[in-house]
Each structure stands twice: as structure tokens, then as C-alpha cells.
Design a protein around this motif. Structure first.
Motif, mmCIF file in Angstrom:
data_model
loop_
_atom_site.group_PDB
_atom_site.id
_atom_site.type_symbol
_atom_site.label_atom_id
_atom_site.label_comp_id
_atom_site.label_asym_id
_atom_site.label_seq_id
_atom_site.Cartn_x
_atom_site.Cartn_y
_atom_site.Cartn_z
ATOM 1 N N THR A 150 59.048 15.667 40.991
ATOM 2 C CA THR A 150 58.285 15.669 39.527
ATOM 3 C C THR A 150 58.368 16.174 38.352
ATOM 4 O O THR A 150 59.572 16.997 38.579
ATOM 5 C CB THR A 150 57.330 17.259 40.666
ATOM 6 O OG1 THR A 150 56.100 16.485 39.672
ATOM 7 C CG2 THR A 150 57.658 17.934 40.744
ATOM 8 N N TYR A 304 50.892 17.260 40.010
ATOM 9 C CA TYR A 304 51.572 16.956 38.935
ATOM 10 C C TYR A 304 51.840 15.791 38.115
ATOM 11 O O TYR A 304 52.356 16.394 36.961
ATOM 12 C CB TYR A 304 53.236 17.547 40.116
ATOM 13 C CG TYR A 304 52.712 18.641 40.801
ATOM 14 C CD1 TYR A 304 51.276 20.038 40.406
ATOM 15 C CD2 TYR A 304 53.658 18.912 41.737
ATOM 16 C CE1 TYR A 304 51.650 20.759 41.738
ATOM 17 C CE2 TYR A 304 52.934 19.948 42.790
ATOM 18 C CZ TYR A 304 52.651 21.047 42.531
ATOM 19 O OH TYR A 304 52.761 21.956 43.061
ATOM 20 N N ARG A 305 51.888 14.713 38.003
ATOM 21 C CA ARG A 305 52.415 13.799 37.140
ATOM 22 C C ARG A 305 51.488 13.600 36.072
ATOM 23 O O ARG A 305 51.873 13.096 35.289
ATOM 24 C CB ARG A 305 52.292 12.319 38.303
ATOM 25 C CG ARG A 305 53.052 12.048 39.282
ATOM 26 C CD ARG A 305 53.656 10.920 39.807
ATOM 27 N NE ARG A 305 52.211 10.924 39.756
ATOM 28 C CZ ARG A 305 52.104 10.246 41.930
ATOM 29 N NH1 ARG A 305 52.959 11.405 42.413
ATOM 30 N NH2 ARG A 305 51.143 9.975 42.384
ATOM 31 N N THR A 306 50.104 13.868 36.402
ATOM 32 C CA THR A 306 48.900 13.666 35.240
ATOM 33 C C THR A 306 49.012 15.735 34.479
ATOM 34 O O THR A 306 47.489 15.591 33.222
ATOM 35 C CB THR A 306 47.793 12.479 35.859
ATOM 36 O OG1 THR A 306 47.521 13.666 36.651
ATOM 37 C CG2 THR A 306 49.032 11.791 36.401
ATOM 38 N N ASP A 308 48.198 19.004 32.021
ATOM 39 C CA ASP A 308 48.824 19.040 30.812
ATOM 40 C C ASP A 308 48.937 20.359 30.714
ATOM 41 O O ASP A 308 48.558 21.635 30.858
ATOM 42 C CB ASP A 308 48.319 18.419 29.770
ATOM 43 C CG ASP A 308 48.532 18.888 28.648
ATOM 44 O OD1 ASP A 308 49.375 19.091 27.791
ATOM 45 O OD2 ASP A 308 47.262 17.648 27.493
#
Length: 347
Positions: A150, A304-306, A308
Motif C-alpha cells: 500500500t 489507504y490508496r487515496t 491524504d
């Protein structure tokens, strides 16, 4: 980025981290990307794992291309040799070895099928926590290993277990009342997970719910329970977890972090599903638990990927446990920063 300096933005806490699986380190050295640094891993003459900076201090050849000779790591370029302490023990054609001809090895412990490396100075500030359930083998648990990549930071992954509200909103946990999370104050209160973790490195919590609504697939197998609890405790680089139904252990988990670089993290470890002595029921429960684990992890990975981390959060009362974790984690980030600065000055 200079050797010994973590990748920008890593903000890594001092702690024990998974460097690689034990099975991935054989007789030959191998490249290792860890802590935002280029490292090499190898085994000495006694089979002990060693982790060192990747490049030879002579003319910077990669030691990962070298060979283990008489228990020491030999550089492929000019055959300088280094022992497990990082000292240069032989230089062909040279009688006097320069005092600066040495490497800085990382403290290493090999346990639970992994090679763990310490980040934050040359001396660990606490021992690697134990996880006794894994030592009991197949007699008590059905086990499997997991690993997921990730872009999330280690801190975000580890704080997830302390974010009790997301179990209801993201993962759809249903019960007659909201889940309740209580921060623990004594490492001994998490003894079900294993021997107490060093007090200043430790943080623990207990998540509870009454009248839990289990999926029909589980109740059809005779798996019932109204009271659910999750016991989690850990150190700044990993966690131990135990899941309960009506006070009985259902499953356990060991979670470790591999901080490769800023924006590249692997979280991995072991899941253990308790045996009851009924093979068909146990096999079905194991498969369902594993499927649920995978589904929940996939939901977390999407966040998690997006997510901030660059902006300040706007907390609400149910975030008290996440804020407690972040405060705890920051203290160990500062410890790591101080220790790494000292080592760079003295090296």
C-alpha cells in the motif's frame, strides 16, 4: 538522499520492523529496500541473518552481488570482506585495514518466520515483542500468512485498529449498540496476546460490543455469540490482536510493518483461527474467517490508496483512541530522529 537518511516524509517511529521473510534469505546475499534505504541482507557462518548498507565503503559496489566466504560478506569488486559486526576483516593486497572501512549493521532478530530489523539507532530501546500463539503450531490453530502492499504510511496502517468507528461504517459490523473502545493503562491487561511489551513502547485497547449480528453462514455452522471483543496491543512497528466471542478466543493475529520507502509500505504477518476439535466446522470457520479478513483488508486498502495525510484532521469525540495512538507514535518518531542524528555524527 544520503546513506543513513530515510526517504523524505517517511516519519518513521523507532521500532522493530519486518525486513523480509526468513525463507527469502538463503546462502546468497540479496538486495533489500527498507527504511527508504538501499540495504543488503545475508547470513553469516552460523546462519544468522545480517542486514547492512548495500554499498561497499571502498568504491561503492553492491554487496548484494557479493558472496559469503568463511562466514564474512565478500564484496564482488575488490574482495573486501566484512563480518557480521560490520568490521572489515580482510582487504587483498593491503596489510593495514583503514579504521573507516566498516559498515553499520542493523540490530536483527529472527522470529515467527521473519527477519526483524530495528530502526532508530544502533541499540534497540526495547526487545521484539513475543507472540506465543504462533509457537503452539497446528495443535491449537489453523494458520496462514498474509502480505499487502500500500502507499499508506506505517502510522496510518497501525492506527486503523484503534479507529473503532470505521468497523461499523466501512466494514459493516452490526450490533444492537455502537462498538465501544477502551484504552488500556497496564500492559499486563493484554496478557492474552503474549508477555507484556515494554511499557513506554506499548499501547493497547479493548473493543467490545453486545448483541453482535453474525452472518447467517456462521450461525449455520453453530458459531454463535452475542458478545464480541477485540484485544489489541502493540509497539510502534507492529501489533498483536485477539478476537473473542462470548469470552472465548476465536482468532489471533500478528501484524508487522515493512516500511520500504515513502509511499511504499507492506503490512504482513500471521492469522490464526482456533481449532475446536470438529474438523468440518473448523475448516469452514477458517475459510470464512480468511474470506472476511481479505474482504475487510480490501476495503481498508481502498481507503489507504487515496487518503491524504498532508492536511490536519478535524477530530470528533469518537476519535479519542486514534489521537492517543498518533501522540504515542509521534514520541517514537522523535526518538528515531534523535538516535539517527547521533549515529550520523559519530559514524
Amino acid at each position: 538522499m544520503t546513506p543513513g537518511t530515510p526517504a523524505g516524509g517517511l516519519a518513521l517511529a523507532a521500532g522493530w520492523y519486518i525486513a523480509l521473510a526468513s525463507s527469502d534469505l538463503g546462502a546468497r546475499p540479496r538486495e533489500l529496500d527498507l527504511f527508504g534505504r538501499e540495504l543488503a541482507a545475508w547470513r553469516d557462518g552460523g546462519g544468522r541473518a545480517v542486514v547492512v548498507p548495500r554499498h561497499c565503503p571502498h568504491l561503492n559496489a553492491s554487496l548484494a552481488l557479493g558472496k559469503v566466504v568463511d562466514g564474512s560478506l565478500r564484496c564482488p569488486f575488490h574482495h573486501w570482506r566484512f563480518d557480521a559486526s560490520g568490521a572489515c576483516v580482510a582487504i587483498p593486497g593491503v596489510r593495514r585495514i583503514p579504521p573507516t572501512a566498516r559498515l553499520r549493521p542493523y540490530p536483527v532478530v529472527e522470529r515467527h518466520g521473519f527477519v526483524w530489523a530495528w530502526y532508530g539507532g544502533d541499540e534497540p530501546l526495547y526487545p521484539l515483542p513475543e507472540f506465543p500463539a504462533l509457537e503452539t503450531g497446528p495443535s491449537r490453530y489453523l494458520t496462514y500468512r498474509f502480505a499487502h502492499r500500500t502507499p499508506a504510511s506505517p502510522r496510518r496502517i497501525l492506527e486503523n485498529a484503534f479507529d473503532h468507528y470505521h468497523f461499523m461504517t466501512l466494514h459493516g459490523v452490526r450490533s444492537a449498540e455502537d462498538l465501544r473502545l477502551t484504552m488500556l493503562t497496564d500492559p499486563g491487561a493484554a496478557s492474552e496476546n503474549g508477555p507484556p511489551i515494554a511499557a513506554d513502547a506499548w499501547l493497547g485497547a479493548r473493543l467490545e460490543s453486545h448483541d453482535l449480528q453474525l452472518p447467517k453462514a456462521l450461525t449455520a455452522l453453530g458459531i454463535t455469540g452475542k458478545r464480541f471483543a477485540l484485544l489489541v496491543d502493540g509497539w510502534p512497528g507492529g501489533q498483536r490482536l485477539t478476537f473473542f466471542l462470548d469470552g472465548e478466543v476465536v482468532a489471533k493475529e500478528l501484524l508487522g510493518i515493512t516500511p520500504v520507502a515513502d509511499g511504499h509500505t507492506v503490512f504482513q504477518g500471521w492469522s490464526l483461527v482456533r481449532r475446536t476439535g470438529r474438523p468440518l466446522r473448523d475448516a469452514s470457520a477458517y475459510l470464512m474467517y480468511r474470506a472476511q479478513h481479505w474482504l475487510g483488508t480490501r476495503e481498508d486498502l481502498a481507503i489507504y490508496r487515496t487518503a491524504d495525510d498532508a492536511h490536519a484532521a478535524v477530530p470528533v469525540p469518537y476519535d479519542h483512541s486514534v489521537l492517543a495512538f498518533r501522540k504515542h507514535y509521534r514520541t517514537w518518531v522523535r526518538r528515531a530522529e534523535r538516535a539517527e542524528r547521533r549515529e550520523q555524527v559519530t559514524s
